[in-house]
Design a protein around this motif. Structure first.
Motif, PDB file in Angstrom:
ATOM      1  N   HIS B 253      39.199  11.294  39.056  1.00  0.00           N
ATOM      2  CA  HIS B 253      38.046  10.472  39.416  1.00  0.00           C
ATOM      3  C   HIS B 253      38.532   9.163  40.056  1.00  0.00           C
ATOM      4  N   PRO B 254      37.891   8.764  41.158  1.00  0.00           N
ATOM      5  CA  PRO B 254      38.318   7.519  41.807  1.00  0.00           C
ATOM      6  C   PRO B 254      38.344   6.320  40.845  1.00  0.00           C
ATOM      7  N   CYS B 290      25.738   8.290  42.146  1.00  0.00           N
ATOM      8  CA  CYS B 290      26.902   8.089  41.299  1.00  0.00           C
ATOM      9  C   CYS B 290      27.000   6.619  40.909  1.00  0.00           C
ATOM     10  N   PHE B 292      29.387   4.889  40.190  1.00  0.00           N
ATOM     11  CA  PHE B 292      30.574   4.226  40.717  1.00  0.00           C
ATOM     12  C   PHE B 292      30.479   3.996  42.229  1.00  0.00           C
ATOM     13  N   ALA B 293      29.447   4.553  42.859  1.00  0.00           N
ATOM     14  CA  ALA B 293      29.349   4.504  44.318  1.00  0.00           C
ATOM     15  C   ALA B 293      29.512   3.096  44.929  1.00  0.00           C
ATOM     16  N   CYS B 296      33.199   2.444  45.102  1.00  0.00           N
ATOM     17  CA  CYS B 296      34.100   3.556  45.407  1.00  0.00           C
ATOM     18  C   CYS B 296      34.458   3.585  46.887  1.00  0.00           C
ATOM     19  N   HIS B 298      35.599   6.058  48.452  1.00  0.00           N
ATOM     20  CA  HIS B 298      35.370   7.378  49.030  1.00  0.00           C
ATOM     21  C   HIS B 298      33.893   7.708  49.182  1.00  0.00           C
ATOM     22  N   ALA B 299      33.038   6.814  48.729  1.00  0.00           N
ATOM     23  CA  ALA B 299      31.609   7.135  48.677  1.00  0.00           C
ATOM     24  C   ALA B 299      31.059   7.505  50.052  1.00  0.00           C
ATOM     25  N   TRP B 300      30.215   8.515  50.066  1.00  0.00           N
ATOM     26  CA  TRP B 300      29.480   8.835  51.285  1.00  0.00           C
ATOM     27  C   TRP B 300      28.018   9.079  50.924  1.00  0.00           C
ATOM     28  N   CYS B 303      26.700  10.534  47.673  1.00  0.00           N
ATOM     29  CA  CYS B 303      26.993   9.811  46.427  1.00  0.00           C
ATOM     30  C   CYS B 303      25.875   8.859  46.015  1.00  0.00           C
ATOM     31  N   CYS B 321      32.500  13.888  39.940  1.00  0.00           N
ATOM     32  CA  CYS B 321      32.639  13.317  41.278  1.00  0.00           C
ATOM     33  C   CYS B 321      32.477  14.422  42.304  1.00  0.00           C
ATOM     34  N   PHE B 322      31.713  14.117  43.342  1.00  0.00           N
ATOM     35  CA  PHE B 322      31.441  15.127  44.372  1.00  0.00           C
ATOM     36  C   PHE B 322      32.685  15.568  45.131  1.00  0.00           C
ATOM     37  N   LEU B 323      33.726  14.770  45.069  1.00  0.00           N
ATOM     38  CA  LEU B 323      34.961  15.171  45.744  1.00  0.00           C
ATOM     39  C   LEU B 323      35.474  16.499  45.198  1.00  0.00           C
TER      40      LEU B 323
END
Ligand SMILES: Nc1ncnc2c1ncn2[C@@H]1O[C@H](COP(=O)(O)OP(=O)(O)O)[C@@H](O)[C@H]1O
Ligand SMILES: Nc1ncnc2c1ncn2[C@@H]1O[C@H](COP(=O)(O)OP(=O)(O)O)[C@@H](O)[C@H]1O
Ligand code: SF4
Ligand code: SF4
Ligand SMILES: [Mg+2]
Ligand SMILES: [Mg+2]
Lengths: 327, 339
Positions: B253-254, B290, B292-293, B296, B298-300, B303, B321-323
């Protein structure tokens, strides 16, 4: 070699202990007992040790927020311990402090602007317009925004409040900042932000830091040199790599081996020292660490070991190294 | 190795506080379990819901304003959320014991340590004599390494140092041989040399007595040192769960990755410390997507629109996490960007 920015010689602070109905002085807490060190311009000296070992008292003695029982402090070649209160007040322009709990040190009824302006008023720096400009400038410097100026301390998170505490310390363009546990109350992710900020500020503003903390990882990260205190004494002081890689004093060795490391594979040599830290009101005779030291010798109970340079720039107070000392 | 049975299995736990500002979902759909004899770490920054999780298990959520609003807490296959207060009293201190950060909150300053220990036994062992209770108390004090156990029985809590008080608390917690010990920041208030003593003691007791332990802490070093499995919480949710080795060596997780990169390591000097931008959010302040967005890297779009579920990334490892959504074709590329 150039003169150090700050020099401390034989500094002591004994707090009287009162007892009985008449409050007679029945003894003394030897909070700081004969410590000496120096801090070079532009460096960070870390001071570590467990609670009650005298770190905060040391910081406050340097600022003369407390009057030393004995000893001398020189700043920029000038003896701070000899000057009047009024002269000392002026000197505080150059020496500022950052505290652990920014909330306790920020007046809750004042806006951030007023809080930041105060040091300028006290030292009579600039006109009202300059002062305002400086407030906005410093808010940006510490990663806040000018619109934060009108807000009150409770409207900020812990990390943001510490940024305000740092901004306040920087208002007078000081040379030396004494930071007493500045990140101890913060969460790990916020702690990293504040540490990075302090390092950045040090570079751009050429600041000198005394960084007091109990977290050994944090202190290694930020310090050029580190001093380890135990029960009011300085046990060891060296450049940070040497101190962490090759600690000489048995207390430093035990302290370092006690720190849990964020790596499940790491197998430390655990020197678990037994027993509790004795009371500074009634410290052990001789070497103060002798009640817990795995290397204790007969002499350790009787004779206080001298804090002396054992290798180049590496100081320790321990009888184990007495012979190897260059005479 | 065959898996040992679960002592505690928490499923979809929700605990909220109902305040003037509305409902605060302090624990928001939390799942985790502890197996017999296991040491589970729960780690996360302040306010993420660690203490409320443990108070929920103990039936000690202050009410009002707090309330368990959903989920199950299965202890030896019985749902504690259905228990009456009286039934919970029988469980507490007997089957499940808890120790807190500040031992003085659970020791009464007015009573001798011995009396408090004996009382704690006799509540649950009604057929025991005072003499038996005394002997057991002394035995436990010795087991946790307290010197002069007999004498300490006659002393008051304030006469002890912080480290000794925490040992007394551990002795008290273990009096009735609980199946599960919940330790909430048990060493946070202690100095590092004393912390080392207490952690060593807890490890030894776990091995000798086989007590399962939930160790709650914000200190990643403590987790690495003492736990076998780790649950990482963020804003009232479990964001990652896995064995201690993979959590530290291959965090997914990021947030976990950011947290690990933010800790200064005493063994070497990192050039620059990684820092997660932004602030730790209050639970419930981020309503959709999310939590954490906002912090984060990596958020897109997805998220902030959807709330990620826990994805299984290995048989014993889960990440919220969507990753790690197998349907996200380019998620692999995203994860490799950073590491
Ligand atoms: N104003 C005071 N009066 C009496 N004792 C004090 C005072 N301030 C500190 N002390 C004592 O001095 C010792 C050192 O305290 P301190 O410098 O605060 O330690 P540290 O910051 O390393 O935790 C402690 O034993 C403390 O109780
Ligand atoms: N008595 C209370 N009243 C209202 N809210 C509370 C109370 N106790 C806890 N909370 C909320 O629950 C959240 C989680 O708290 P807690 O479990 O204590 O966090 P931690 O992970 O630091 O132990 C906090 O952010 C807080 O908002
Ligand atoms: S002087 Fe003696 S007691 Fe003190 S640290 Fe050295 S060996 Fe140990
Ligand atoms: S779901 Fe999106 S915002 Fe949340 S941690 Fe994963 S990548 Fe970051
Ligand atoms: Mg202090
Ligand atoms: Mg907590």
């Amino acid at each position: 070699m150039t003169e150090p920015l700050l020099k401390v010689e034989g500094l002591k602070k004994y707090f009287p202990v009162h007892s009985g109905v008449f409050g007679r002085v029945s003894g003394h807490v030897k909070a700081v007992d004969d410590i000496s060190f120096f801090v070079n311009e532009g460096e960070t000296l870390g001071i570590v040790g467990e609670s009650g070992c005298g770190k905060s008292t040391t910081g406050r003695l340097l600022m003369r927020l407390l009057e030393p029982t004995e000893g001398k402090v020189y700043f920029n070649g000038k003896e701070l311990t000899g000057i009047t209160k009024e002269e000392m007040r002026k000197m505080r322009r150059d020496i500022q402090m950052v505290f652990q709990d920014p909330y306790a040190s920020l007046n809750p009824r004042h806006t951030v602007e007023k809080i930041l302006m105060e040091p300028l008023n006290v030292h009579n720096i600039g006109d009202p317009k300059d002062r305002k400009k400086k407030v906005y400038e410093l808010l940006e410097t510490v990663g806040l925004s000018s619109y934060h100026a009108k807000r009150y301390p409770h409207q900020f998170s812990g990390g943001q409040r510490q940024r305000i505490g740092i901004a306040r310390a920087l208002m007078t363009n000081p040379k030396l900042i004494i930071a007493d546990e500045p990140v101890s109350a913060l969460d790990v992710s916020i702690q990293a932000q504040v540490l990075n900020l302090m390092q950045e500020l040090q570079k751009t503003l050429k600041l000198t830091y005394i960084f007091i903390a109990h977290d050994l990882g944090v202190v290694r990260h930020i310090s050029d040199r580190v001093g380890v205190m135990y029960l009011g004494n300085m046990a060891e002081l060296a450049n940070s790599e040497k101190l962490y890689e090759k600690p000489l004093h048995p207390y430093t060795q035990a302290l370092l081996s006690a720190v849990p490391v964020p790596d499940p594979d790491f197998e430390r040599e655990q020197v678990v020292i037994e027993g509790d830290i004795p009371s500074p009101a009634n410290p052990p005779s001789g070497c103060r660490f002798h009640t817990r030291c795995p290397y204790k010798m007969d002499i350790c109970e009787k004779v206080i070991p001298k804090f002396a340079e054992i290798e180049d720039g590496h100081y320790a107070a321990c009888h184990l190294y007495e012979e190897s000392r260059p005479q | 190795m065959t898996e040992r049975p679960k002592v505690l299995d928490v499923k979809g736990l929700k605990t909220s506080f109902f305040t003037d500002d509305g409902e605060i979902p302090a624990v928001n759909n939390v799942d985790f379990h502890v197996r017999e004899g296991e040491v589970l770490g729960i780690v996360g920054e302040s306010g993420c819901g660690k203490s409320v999780t443990s108070l929920s298990v103990m039936g000690l959520v202050p009410s009002p304003p707090g309330k368990i609003t959903g989920g199950e807490i299965l202890f030896q296959n019985r749902d504690l959320t259905k228990f009456s207060e009286k039934e919970m009293r029988d469980i507490r201190g007997n089957d499940i014991a808890m120790i807190f950060q500040e031992p003085m909150t659970s020791l009464n300053p007015l009573f001798k340590i011995g009396n408090q220990l004996k009382e704690a036994i006799l509540v649950h062992r009604k057929d025991w004599s005072k003499r038996q209770a005394h002997a057991r108390a002394v035995e436990m004090m010795q087991l946790v390494g307290l010197p002069r156990a007999e004498e300490l029985m006659n002393e008051y809590p304030h006469q002890l140092s912080g480290g000794m008080r925490q040992r007394v608390m551990i002795a008290m917690a273990l009096l009735c041989e609980p199946k599960l010990l919940i330790a909430d920041e048990p060493t946070t208030a202690l100095d590092v040399t004393i912390q080392a003593q207490i952690l060593k003691l807890m490890g030894e007791l776990n091995e000798r007595l086989g007590t399962a332990v939930i160790l709650i802490t914000h200190d990643l070093g403590v987790v690495a040192e003492t736990c076998q499995r780790v649950v990482v919480m963020y804003s009232g949710k479990v964001v990652e769960e896995g064995p201690v080795d993979t959590i530290f060596k291959d965090p997914q997780h990021p947030y976990t990755r950011g947290l690990l990169a933010s800790v200064p390591d005493m063994r070497f000097k990192k050039d620059a410390l990684y820092s997660i931008p932004g602030n730790v959010p209050k639970p419930g302040s981020i309503k959709t997507g999310c939590p954490f967005a906002p912090r984060c890297e990596h958020a897109w779009d997805r998220c902030v629109e959807e709330t990620p579920p826990l994805y299984e990334t290995a048989s014993d490892h889960q990440t919220r996490c969507f990753l790690y959504d197998p349907k996200e074709v380019d998620s692999r590329d995203r994860t490799t960007v950073e590491s």
